[in-house]
Structure formats: structure tokens, C-alpha cells
Enzyme design. Structure first.
Site, short mmCIF file in Angstrom:
data_model
loop_
_atom_site.label_atom_id
_atom_site.label_comp_id
_atom_site.label_asym_id
_atom_site.label_seq_id
_atom_site.Cartn_x
_atom_site.Cartn_y
_atom_site.Cartn_z
N GLU A 1 11.67 83.31 -77.06
CA GLU A 1 11.55 81.72 -77.30
C GLU A 1 12.68 81.14 -76.46
O GLU A 1 13.85 80.94 -77.05
CB GLU A 1 11.88 81.61 -78.53
CG GLU A 1 11.47 79.99 -79.00
CD GLU A 1 11.74 79.86 -80.81
OE1 GLU A 1 10.75 79.17 -81.32
OE2 GLU A 1 12.55 80.49 -81.24
N TYR B 1 13.44 69.93 -81.65
CA TYR B 1 14.22 70.05 -80.29
C TYR B 1 13.58 69.42 -79.00
O TYR B 1 12.65 68.58 -79.28
CB TYR B 1 14.20 71.71 -80.14
CG TYR B 1 14.82 72.59 -81.30
CD1 TYR B 1 16.05 72.18 -81.47
CD2 TYR B 1 14.17 73.33 -81.97
CE1 TYR B 1 16.82 73.15 -82.39
CE2 TYR B 1 14.67 74.23 -82.88
CZ TYR B 1 16.16 73.88 -82.94
OH TYR B 1 17.07 74.60 -84.13
N ARG C 1 4.99 76.63 -78.19
CA ARG C 1 5.39 76.54 -79.43
C ARG C 1 5.67 75.17 -79.86
O ARG C 1 6.26 74.32 -79.37
CB ARG C 1 6.58 77.25 -79.86
CG ARG C 1 6.59 77.37 -81.48
CD ARG C 1 7.61 78.42 -81.64
NE ARG C 1 7.35 79.19 -83.02
CZ ARG C 1 7.99 79.69 -83.88
NH1 ARG C 1 9.39 79.57 -83.84
NH2 ARG C 1 7.90 80.38 -84.77
N CYS D 1 17.05 84.53 -96.61
CA CYS D 1 17.10 84.97 -94.98
C CYS D 1 17.54 83.77 -94.12
O CYS D 1 18.40 83.80 -93.50
CB CYS D 1 15.60 85.40 -94.46
SG CYS D 1 14.43 84.60 -95.08
#
Ligand code: ADP
Ligand code: SF4
Length: 701
Positions: free
Chosen positions: A102, A178, A226, A352
Site C-alpha cells: 500500500e 490521505y 484503495r 489491535c
């Protein structure tokens, strides 16, 4: 294999490469960087071994102008970084899976705190600047045409390095706030040139990133896009059902693979407390109708029936997973081998994700071996055979005791697991009855089901054991996993638990677990700051009690911003009509009135409260341990070789800590020496001092 699951094992072409099955570990943060490349490679390789057809990296920065310090992030800035990534691809390929990378430019959502480059953005607008991770005092610069060309060039250069490192699928990232995503959203992209305005213009930057990536590596690698579609789906479009539809239609066949998701961590990686399995479907369900290219998406899928349904109904081609692949790296193999009832299902607790916020390698409540594959040599499915001793008695069947029992039994020991409660589960027995926490019961169910099938395990629910009984039990190893109890400690001006409010009308969660119901109105006073205070408030309100929640912290359940829950905790308290008081300490309680004081102001405040539930400090429930240790002189004659305290009975923590403690104890039983814990080191082609490229300077890549 159950034939109805065979469809999950169809190969899927992605551009010039082919995924061997539909199980796709999508990119997800691991907290592992170039600082620990072997830890990272072993972590990803374990998933390939467990049957995931594609295994992806987390976000990999393409250039120093994307610098997320101090959060952990990976880099592919120059050739020095290639070898460390090649460790991943080699390890993943060894198990027949494809490796995806990625590539990532964070734009205005990274602060470049270390590289000190002014962050890049379409129009100089900061991203979500009130989120703690994004807070910074430097606003981003608006990119000019040269900056756009630079980023596209850096992406292509990074793609070539990714190919050199052995990756099969290379990503363009236009999600999660982003840089690519910022170009798609008119709130952030207010450009007047060919990259702003209409959606056809706003997708241009993303399209050019994809095209440049294809030109660089498209003959060898699949090019994935993505994209976050949540906000775009809510935006109307003139000719399409939404701007999300329009964006996908505009770029329908541009990438080789669509990886579709929501817009921010709290919605995209929602905790199970507030979001069920397959919660993404209403946002991403249309994509396959608009493209001939394969589509991957997530939804915390742990049920093979749900996965099959996603494929058969034309929602997804590839079953994306981050958390389910962490909780059970062997999920695909278990389905293929007809062992789906052995899947260690993710509970959706988001510990996580908290690990990433903490800046450490990923931890998991359900899978204590995660991140320990290389460092300790722990495998999620294999354990070393038993050592010299033959039998073990574990007292306490909470998460720590259950995990200790399971691992010891798998190693081949004769295991006795006793608990005074009528059912196993420890703290989970109460907590899984609280609003939203039912799926946490998977911690118990997975272990109990396995234990019940083993011939070398004896379970004794309903057995309260004393020290005398332990001495007479004729077991070589005693494990005390008796948990912790909540106290009535208050919270001091020094921000520590101090003094106790031991009086009528003051409850702890243990009282509620025992079935006592406080008289309303109730004040829940929380300085534990994790989930329980909020859950208890919800639990009481759900029973029709008037509830106020108070905390010395600035937010309800303050630590849950680490697990993506906090916005939804506030919403849940509000929707249940629970009053919220922050930045206040509890000073006393008398005659139906709780006295509070402002943390900073000292201002007094009174709240009507017939009863108070304090969710604050826990102490080990270690009386049994201390009693048996008081007889240590008699241990040898009783055949006792060791007595251990694990989990909350040693140091109260979250469930993740208890499971890890149980696992660690059982792995180390009969070990000749303390287990070695290996220290990883960076790998670079060049020594220290290798130059990287400054922005707008000459670009070597
Ligand atoms: P952990 O999170 O460390 O596993 P829990 O509080 O969830 O701890 O579980 C501790 C378990 O130990 C509880 O189920 C409790 O009933 C049990 N327990 C505590 N004291 C005794 C005892 N003397 N004999 C048997 N069981 C006990
Ligand atoms: Fe799932 Fe919790 Fe493990 Fe994350 S930590 S993978 S949410 S069980």
C-alpha cells in the site's frame, strides 16, 4: 471442506497476477516498520501460511513529505528500504500467496514532524485537525502544478522499488483522509485548475497516480486503487446516484482492483460494540455494478456464510480482512479443511488499533501470538510438546486461566481447570451481558469449545478451592488465575486512586455482576476510562434507571479514543438519556446527593444520586495465592514444583493482557531457561548517512 464454501477458493485475476483464492488480507497498520523488519515479515508470512491468498503491507510512505512521526509507519523512500520489504515478499511467496504493498502519501493528514517538510494538500486546508494524532500547528501548503508532478513521480518511483522488492500488487491510496482522498472531496479540494471543481477534475490526480503506477510496473504487477466512499456516497451527483457512483464510473476500469472502504478509522474499523459484521455494505454495495474489475472490501468478516453471501450477491469478489486475519491467521485454511468451527473469531475490541496508536507492534485480544512470531517464535496453531511434568491445576477460568489451560493441554499436559463460578468465563460472564459486548464472549467460547473436546482436560466449574485443597491436589504446577476485584477507591488530586468510599449506596461493577441493582438515580463515576464505565451506565439506563455519568477525564470513556469507540460512546450515552459530567472528581456522597468538584476549577457541584457505582481501581484477587505461598515449606512434599500467579490476579489489566499472560505461562512451562526474546534490527543497503531526496530537489528514483 463444506462444498458451499468452495466458491471462496476460486482464483481471481488482478491485472497480470492471479490471487489463488478470495481471502485477501487488505493493507492494515501493524506498528511494524523498518525498525523491526523480521518481526514484520514473520507477522505477514504467518497469514500467508494460514491460507490468505493476498497479504498486504500497511501504509508505506513514498517520500519524506509523507512522515507520520511519531506514529509508526513504513517507508519506501529509496533503495535502502527495498531489502527490508523484500523480506516480506519472500516470506509471503514461500506460502504461495501474492504480496501487495500500500503505497501512501498522507498529504495534509500527516504532520511531517520529523522531516519538517510543509505538509502537502490540494488547497491548504488541514485534515481533521482536532484528532489527537493529526494535531499540529503547521497548516499544509497548497500544491502547485510542480508539486502534483512531483508526487506522481514519487509514486511511480516507489512503485518501481516495490516491484524490485518483489511485490505483486501495488496500491494507489485515495482513502482515509490521505492525499488522494483530499483531492476527491470538494471540502478539501477548492482548486480552480484542472484538478478541482467538477468530480471529473477532482478524480484527475488519483487517475494520474494510477496511470503512472501502471506505466511503472503494470506489466508485472496488479495496480489497486484503495478509495474511501462514505462521504462521497452521501454527496448528490447530477447524473449518478451519488458522487461515489460517479467517481467509480469515471475510473471504472482504470485500476486492476478496487479496494473500497469507509472514510475514517472509527467508521471503517468500527468496534463490534457499535458496528456489526458487514457494516460497510450499504456504502460499497454498488461498486461491482459499475466496474468489470474485481472488488475487495472489508466488514470484520468471520463467518464463512457471510463471506459466501457477499460473493454470491455481487457485493465483493475478494473477502477483505484486517482484524479477522490478525485474530486468526489460519481462518482460510480452517474453512478449507472443514474446521470452520475452530476459527478464532475477532471480537471487534480494537485493541489491535490501540497498539498502533501506542506506537508498538500489533497486539490482539484473541491471538496472543501476534507480533511474537519472530521475536519469541510463537506460532498461532503449533505449540511445543510437553516437558517433564505431567499435570497442571489452574484455578480461575477467566481469560487468563482458559488460555493457560488450552495451551498447556495442546502441549500435552494433563490439565485441571477449576472455577468457583458455575460457568467458565470469569469477568466475561458479566461483561458480555452489557450493551454491545456480546461478541466478546468469543474469547471464552473459542477456548471452552476446544477444551471440551480434549481428553486430557478436566473442567470443574462450581469449585471454590482453598489452599489446603491445592496442597492435597497432587498436581505438579499450580496456576492462580483468580482475577481482580473492583474497589471503592476515589481519585485523588494527584490523579491516583486514594481513600475509599466504603458506605451504603456505593457499588462497584462486581456488585452489579453479583446481581445487585442500585437504587436510582445512579451516578456512575468512572476513572478507569476504558469501556466498562460507559457500558455500566448504558446497562443501568437500559433497565429504566435514571443515570448520570461523571469522570475526571475530559471525555466519557477517555481511553476509548484508542479503540475508535469514543465518538460512539458519547452518542450512546446521549441516546440513552444519560447525563454527562466531565472534568470532575467525586468528593463524597450523603443523603442522596453526590458531591463533585471541578478538576481544574475546584468548583463544587451536587448531583442527585441515591447510589453511586465507582468504576475506578482494581486490585488482584490474590488471597489464594498468598495462602498457598504461606505454606511454601510444604510444597515439595505435596509434589508441587511451581506456583504461578497470572493475569489480573498478578496485575489487573485488559482482557488482552490476561490472555497473553496465560499463553506465556503455558509456553514457558518446563522451559530450561527463560524464553529468548529476539531483538530485531534495521536492514539497509547503505550505512548511516545515505541521502534521501528533499522535496522539489533533484529526484533520483
Ligand atoms: P483474568 O482476566 O485474569 O482471567 P477473571 O476475573 O476474568 O480474571 O477470572 C478469574 C476467575 O477466577 C473468576 O471466574 C473467579 O470466579 C475465579 N476464582 C477466583 N477465586 C477463586 C477460587 N478461590 N477458587 C476457584 N475459582 C476462583
Ligand atoms: Fe479483533 Fe480485538 Fe484482535 Fe483486533 S485485537 S483483531 S479487534 S480480537
Amino acid at each position: 471442506m463444506n462444498p458451499k464454501y468452495a466458491i471462496l477458493f476460486d482464483p481471481v485475476p488482478i491485472g497480470p497476477v492471479t490471487a489463488p483464492n478470495r481471502f485477501y488480507q487488505v493493507p492494515h497498520a501493524s506498528g511494524m516498520t523498518e525498525a523491526n523488519p523480521r518481526v514484520r515479515a514473520a507477522f505477514r508470512a504467518t497469514k500467508a501460511e494460514g491460507g490468505w491468498g493476498v497479504v498486504s503491507t500497511g501504509a508505506v510512505s513514498i517520500h519524506p513529505s509523507c512522515d507520520d512521526s511519531p506514529l509508526p509507519f513504513a517507508r519506501l523512500w529509496d533503495d535502502n528500504d527495498v531489502r527490508a520489504h523484500a523480506l516480506v515478499t519472500e516470506a509471503v511467496h514461500a506460502h504461495g500467496a501474492l504480496a501487495a504493498i500500500e503505497l501512501w502519501h498522507g498529504g495534509a493528514a500527516v504532520m511531517n514532524r520529523s522531516s519538517r517538510i510543509a505538509p502537502y494538500s490540494p488547497s491548504g486546508i488541514p485534515w481533521a485537525a482536532t484528532h489527537v494524532g493529526f494535531m499540529g500547528q503547521q497548516r499544509p501548503r497548497a500544491m502547485d502544478a510542480g508539486d502534483i508532478r512531483d508526487v506522481i513521480r514519487w509514486q511511480a518511483a516507489a512503485a518501481r522499488r516495490a516491484h524490485a522488492a518483489g511485490f505483486d500488487i501495488v496500491y494507489v491510496y485515495a482513502g482515509m483522509g490521505y492525499l488522494g482522498h483530499q483531492f476527491l472531496l470538494p471540502e478539501y479540494n477548492q482548486r480552480a485548475d484542472a484538478y478541482g471543481g467538477s468530480l471529473a477534475n477532482r478524480v484527475r490526480f488519483v487517475r494520474e497516480l494510477v496511470e503512472a503506477t501502471r506505466e511503472a510496473v503494470g506489466a508485472h504487477c496488479g495496480v489497486a486503487l484503495r478509495i474511501s466512499l462514505e462521504h462521497l456516497r452521501a454527496r448528490p451527483s447530477e447524473h449518478h446516484a451519488s458522487e461515489a457512483h460517479e467517481a467509480v464510473a469515471l475510473m471504472a476500469d482504470v485500476p486492476d482492483l478496487w479496494d473500497v472502504k469507509l472514510d475514517s478509522s472509527p467508521t471503517d474499523c468500527g468496534a463490534s460494540r457499535f458496528r456489526p459484521e458487514a457494516a460497510h455494505e450499504p456504502v460499497v454495495d454498488f461498486v461491482k455494478q459499475l466496474t468489470g474489475k474485481p472488488v475487495v472490501g472489508v466488514g470484520r468478516f468471520t463467518s464463512p456464510d457471510t463471506m459466501v453471501s457477499q460473493v454470491q450477491r455481487g457485493i465483493l469478489d475478494l473477502i477483505g480482512a484486517a482484524r479477522p486475519s490478525i485474530a486468526d491467521p489460519f481462518l482460510p485454511n480452517k474453512i478449507r479443511e472443514g474446521r470452520e468451527d475452530e476459527i478464532r473469531e475477532c471480537i471487534g475490541c480494537n485493541i489491535c488499533i490501540a497498539s498502533w496508536h501506542d506506537g508498538v507492534p500489533v497486539r490482539c485480544t484473541q491471538n496472543p501470538t501476534v507480533g511474537e512470531e519472530w521475536r519469541r517464535g510463537w506460532h498461532p496453531e503449533r505449540v511445543p510438546p510437553a516437558g517433564r511434568s505431567d499435570n497442571v491445576l489452574i484455578v480461575g477460568a477467566g481469560p487468563a486461566g482458559l488460555e493457560a489451560a488450552l495451551v498447556a493441554a495442546r502441549r500435552g499436559y494433563e490439565v485441571t481447570l477449576a472455577d468457583r463460578a458455575a460457568e467458565t468465563g470469569g469477568r466475561l460472564l458479566f461483561e458480555t451481558r452489557l450493551p454491545g459486548l456480546a461478541s466478546w464472549g468469543r474469547v471464552r467460547d473459542y477456548r471452552l469449545q476446544a477444551l471440551q473436546q480434549m481428553g486430557n482436560v478436566t473442567l470443574y466449574p462450581g469449585s471454590e478451592l482453598s489452599a489446603a485443597e491445592l496442597l492435597a491436589a497432587e498436581h505438579a504446577h499450580l496456576v492462580i488465575a483468580t482475577g481482580a476485584r473492583w474497589t471503592r477507591h476515589l481519585y485523588s488530586a494527584m490523579e491516583i486512586p486514594a481513600g475509599r468510599l466504603e458506605q451504603d449506596g456505593v457499588f462497584t461493577p462486581d456488585d452489579l455482576a453479583a446481581g445487585r441493582l442500585p437504587e436510582p438515580p445512579v451516578l456512575v463515576y468512572d476513572f478507569d476510562n476504558y469501556y466498562l464505565g460507559g457500558c455500566v451506565a448504558e446497562h443501568l439506563a437500559a433497565q429504566g434507571l435514571a443515570v448520570t455519568y461523571a469522570t475526571p477525564a475530559g471525555h466519557a470513556s477517555a481511553w476509548t479514543f484508542m479503540t475508535n469507540e469514543q465518538p460512539f460512546v458519547h452518542r450512546a450515552l446521549h441516546e440513552r438519556g444519560i447525563g454527562l459530567i466531565t472534568l470532575s472528581t467525586l468528593r463524597g456522597h450523603r443523603d442522596g446527593v453526590a458531591r463533585l468538584e471541578g478538576v481544574f476549577t475546584g468548583a463544587p457541584r451536587e448531583v442527585a444520586a441515591a447510589s453511586i457505582v465507582i468504576v475506578g481501581h482494581r486490585e488482584p484477587r490474590d488471597e489464594l495465592y498468598r495462602a498457598i505461598m504461606a505454606h511454601s515449606a510444604a510444597h515439595a512434599d505435596a509434589g508441587i514444583k511451581s506456583v504461578s500467579r497470572i493475569g489480573d490476579a498478578l496485575a489487573p489489566g485488559a482482557i488482552v493482557h490476561a490472555v497473553h499472560a496465560g499463553h506465556l505461562w503455558a509456553r514457558q512451562l518446563d522451559a530450561a531457561a527463560d524464553e529468548a526474546c529476539l531483538r530485531d534490527l534495521p536492514i539497509t543497503a547503505a550505512g548511516p548517512g545515505a541521502a534521501y531526496v528533499a522535496p522539489n530537489g533533484p529526484e533520483a528514483g
